[in-house]
Scaffold this active site. Structure first.
Site, mmCIF file in Angstrom:
data_model
loop_
_atom_site.group_PDB
_atom_site.id
_atom_site.type_symbol
_atom_site.label_atom_id
_atom_site.label_comp_id
_atom_site.label_asym_id
_atom_site.label_seq_id
_atom_site.Cartn_x
_atom_site.Cartn_y
_atom_site.Cartn_z
ATOM 1 N N ARG A 23 0.844 -1.180 0.000
ATOM 2 C CA ARG A 23 0.000 0.000 0.000
ATOM 3 C C ARG A 23 0.890 1.245 0.000
ATOM 4 O O ARG A 23 2.080 1.153 0.300
ATOM 5 C CB ARG A 23 -0.918 -0.003 1.232
ATOM 6 C CG ARG A 23 -1.876 -1.186 1.268
ATOM 7 C CD ARG A 23 -2.763 -1.099 2.500
ATOM 8 N NE ARG A 23 -3.539 0.115 2.515
ATOM 9 C CZ ARG A 23 -4.688 0.287 1.860
ATOM 10 N NH1 ARG A 23 -5.173 -0.702 1.123
ATOM 11 N NH2 ARG A 23 -5.349 1.430 1.942
ATOM 12 N N ASN A 76 23.681 23.903 -19.436
ATOM 13 C CA ASN A 76 24.180 23.225 -18.241
ATOM 14 C C ASN A 76 25.661 23.572 -18.055
ATOM 15 O O ASN A 76 26.449 23.504 -19.000
ATOM 16 C CB ASN A 76 24.007 21.714 -18.394
ATOM 17 C CG ASN A 76 24.191 20.968 -17.089
ATOM 18 O OD1 ASN A 76 25.192 21.150 -16.389
ATOM 19 N ND2 ASN A 76 23.229 20.130 -16.749
ATOM 20 N N GLY A 159 18.510 11.261 -8.848
ATOM 21 C CA GLY A 159 19.624 11.765 -9.625
ATOM 22 C C GLY A 159 19.785 13.270 -9.630
ATOM 23 O O GLY A 159 20.673 13.786 -10.326
ATOM 24 N N HIS A 164 16.887 22.907 -6.166
ATOM 25 C CA HIS A 164 16.075 23.954 -6.788
ATOM 26 C C HIS A 164 15.302 23.346 -7.960
ATOM 27 O O HIS A 164 15.875 22.631 -8.781
ATOM 28 C CB HIS A 164 16.974 25.087 -7.279
ATOM 29 C CG HIS A 164 16.219 26.325 -7.641
ATOM 30 N ND1 HIS A 164 16.388 27.517 -6.983
ATOM 31 C CD2 HIS A 164 15.273 26.560 -8.597
ATOM 32 C CE1 HIS A 164 15.595 28.431 -7.511
ATOM 33 N NE2 HIS A 164 14.909 27.863 -8.504
ATOM 34 N N HIS A 166 14.086 22.213 -11.248
ATOM 35 C CA HIS A 166 14.602 22.376 -12.600
ATOM 36 C C HIS A 166 14.391 21.105 -13.404
ATOM 37 O O HIS A 166 14.231 20.027 -12.854
ATOM 38 C CB HIS A 166 16.090 22.740 -12.588
ATOM 39 C CG HIS A 166 16.986 21.635 -12.099
ATOM 40 N ND1 HIS A 166 17.105 21.299 -10.766
ATOM 41 C CD2 HIS A 166 17.806 20.783 -12.776
ATOM 42 C CE1 HIS A 166 17.956 20.289 -10.643
ATOM 43 N NE2 HIS A 166 18.398 19.954 -11.848
ATOM 44 N N CYS A 196 -2.714 3.122 -34.479
ATOM 45 C CA CYS A 196 -1.651 3.485 -33.548
ATOM 46 C C CYS A 196 -1.854 2.721 -32.244
ATOM 47 O O CYS A 196 -2.948 2.746 -31.668
ATOM 48 C CB CYS A 196 -1.699 4.994 -33.281
ATOM 49 S SG CYS A 196 -0.781 5.518 -31.813
ATOM 50 N N CYS A 199 -3.032 4.965 -29.348
ATOM 51 C CA CYS A 199 -4.449 5.312 -29.455
ATOM 52 C C CYS A 199 -5.319 4.144 -28.994
ATOM 53 O O CYS A 199 -6.344 4.344 -28.330
ATOM 54 C CB CYS A 199 -4.797 5.696 -30.888
ATOM 55 S SG CYS A 199 -4.079 7.261 -31.437
ATOM 56 N N PHE A 308 17.556 -9.966 -10.463
ATOM 57 C CA PHE A 308 16.620 -10.596 -11.391
ATOM 58 C C PHE A 308 16.338 -9.686 -12.579
ATOM 59 O O PHE A 308 16.334 -10.132 -13.737
ATOM 60 C CB PHE A 308 15.311 -10.943 -10.677
ATOM 61 C CG PHE A 308 14.287 -11.569 -11.580
ATOM 62 C CD1 PHE A 308 14.362 -12.907 -11.921
ATOM 63 C CD2 PHE A 308 13.246 -10.807 -12.107
ATOM 64 C CE1 PHE A 308 13.415 -13.478 -12.772
ATOM 65 C CE2 PHE A 308 12.309 -11.362 -12.952
ATOM 66 C CZ PHE A 308 12.395 -12.713 -13.285
#
Length: 334
Positions: A23, A76, A159, A164, A166, A196, A199, A308
């Site tokens: 849960r 960056n 990561g 802040h 971004h 598709c 879709c 696994f």
């Protein structure tokens, strides 16, 4: 009993381990761990410490790289790829390699260091999406670029190196394997059924209604039938379009609402977990016009990939997507 489920597009199998079912409160311990930091280059007033901005949403009477902005796009400072690097491929014996050409940008989503998309106003989220679209269209003009990935890492375990709020945009001269698999699987499905597959997924989910988290006139959010991870969530446009940049002004507004709501549901139900968000879209040559469908994928980082998964390519999901959708639907949007 556990159940094997197969992704209809890339044909990846997952195991829904219902006997291990958890849960939401079982995952509270994974609450996002903020990055420990002192000085933040993205904070208001520190604009001079980032590379010069590519563009920003700011009043017309303010200068670039000064306060006044509400969304800012900058290169960056520590890029994975570099637009000034020559685009050159070469071999090393039997191995293929290439120079690290590309673009790596940061979208600073707000001047507020302590905010994030789940708790922003809808208008703020909408402005972030406009920044994505504008920068995407700019990068598409470089004929050397084959693929553009927009993504967000929320929390240290996902990561993020700065807390802040971004996002990042990386434009590459090569196609990512995962996206290529989606394109090939979608094309195979289309050649067999002349529809598709995304879709068809939308139509099936609207029919069954067990895995829908939320929908509005233009978008639907679901827990995929073959979810790899607990609370993996996809947001898909109801209108068929293969590339993110095709989104209309009205759809940008609708997307901001469902994206903020979905992230708030995850934030509330799972106590602000770390997550990764990414936009999967067609390559810049717009391959897959008839059979591919851009979409957003969100992965709360609640479990670890172990032996696994690495050994088989299978994923074990301990929360059936039907249960995950129900938990998220029950969250009250404030």
């Amino acid at each position: 009993m556990a159940e094997f489920r197969k992704d209809p597009i890339i044909k990846r199998w997952v195991i829904i381990a219902t006997e291990r079912a958890k849960r939401p409160n079982d995952f509270v311990r994974t609450k996002v761990e903020e990055v420990q930091e002192g000085f933040c280059p993205f904070d208001y007033g520190n604009e001079h410490t980032t590379p010069p901005e590519i563009f920003a949403f700011r009043p017309a009477d303010t200068e670039p790289n000064t306060p006044g902005w509400w969304v800012r796009v900058v290169p960056n400072k520590f890029p994975a790829v570099d637009p000034n690097t020559p685009l050159r491929k070469y071999g090393r014996g039997m191995y293929d390699a290439a120079m690290g050409f590309g673009y790596h940008d940061v979208v600073v989503e707000t001047p507020d260091h302590n905010s994030h998309l789940a708790v922003m106003e809808y208008k703020n989220v909408e402005e972030v999406i406009w920044a994505y679209k504008i920068r995407y269209e700019q990068l598409m003009k470089d004929e050397r670029i084959r693929y553009i990935l927009i993504f967000k890492n929320h929390g240290k375990d996902a990561g993020a190196s700065l807390s802040h709020p971004h996002s990042q945009i990386i434009a590459l001269p090569i196609m990512p394997k995962r996206v290529q698999e989606e394109l090939e699987g979608s094309k195979e499905y289309f050649e067999y059924k002349e529809r598709c597959p995304f879709c068809d997924i939308i139509d099936e989910e609207k029919k069954e209604r067990e895995r829908i988290v939320e929908e509005n006139d233009h978008f639907i959010a679901i827990e995929p039938f073959a979810s790899r991870f607990p609370f993996e969530t996809w947001i898909l446009p109801k209108r068929h379009m293969n590339s993110f940049h095709m989104i209309s002004e009205e759809e940008v507004t609708s997307l901001s609402k469902i994206l903020k709501n979905v992230l708030y549901r995850i934030y509330s139900a799972l106590d602000n977990p770390p997550y990764n968000l990414l936009i999967h879209t067609a390559p810049t040559n717009l391959e897959g016009k008839d059979y591919y469908h851009w979409h957003i994928e969100i992965f709360p980082r609640l479990t670890k990939v172990a032996g696994f998964e690495w050994g088989t390519g299978f994923y074990i999901n301990t929360v059936p997507p039907e249960d995950a959708a129900k938990y998220l639907r029950e969250v009250t949007i404030e």
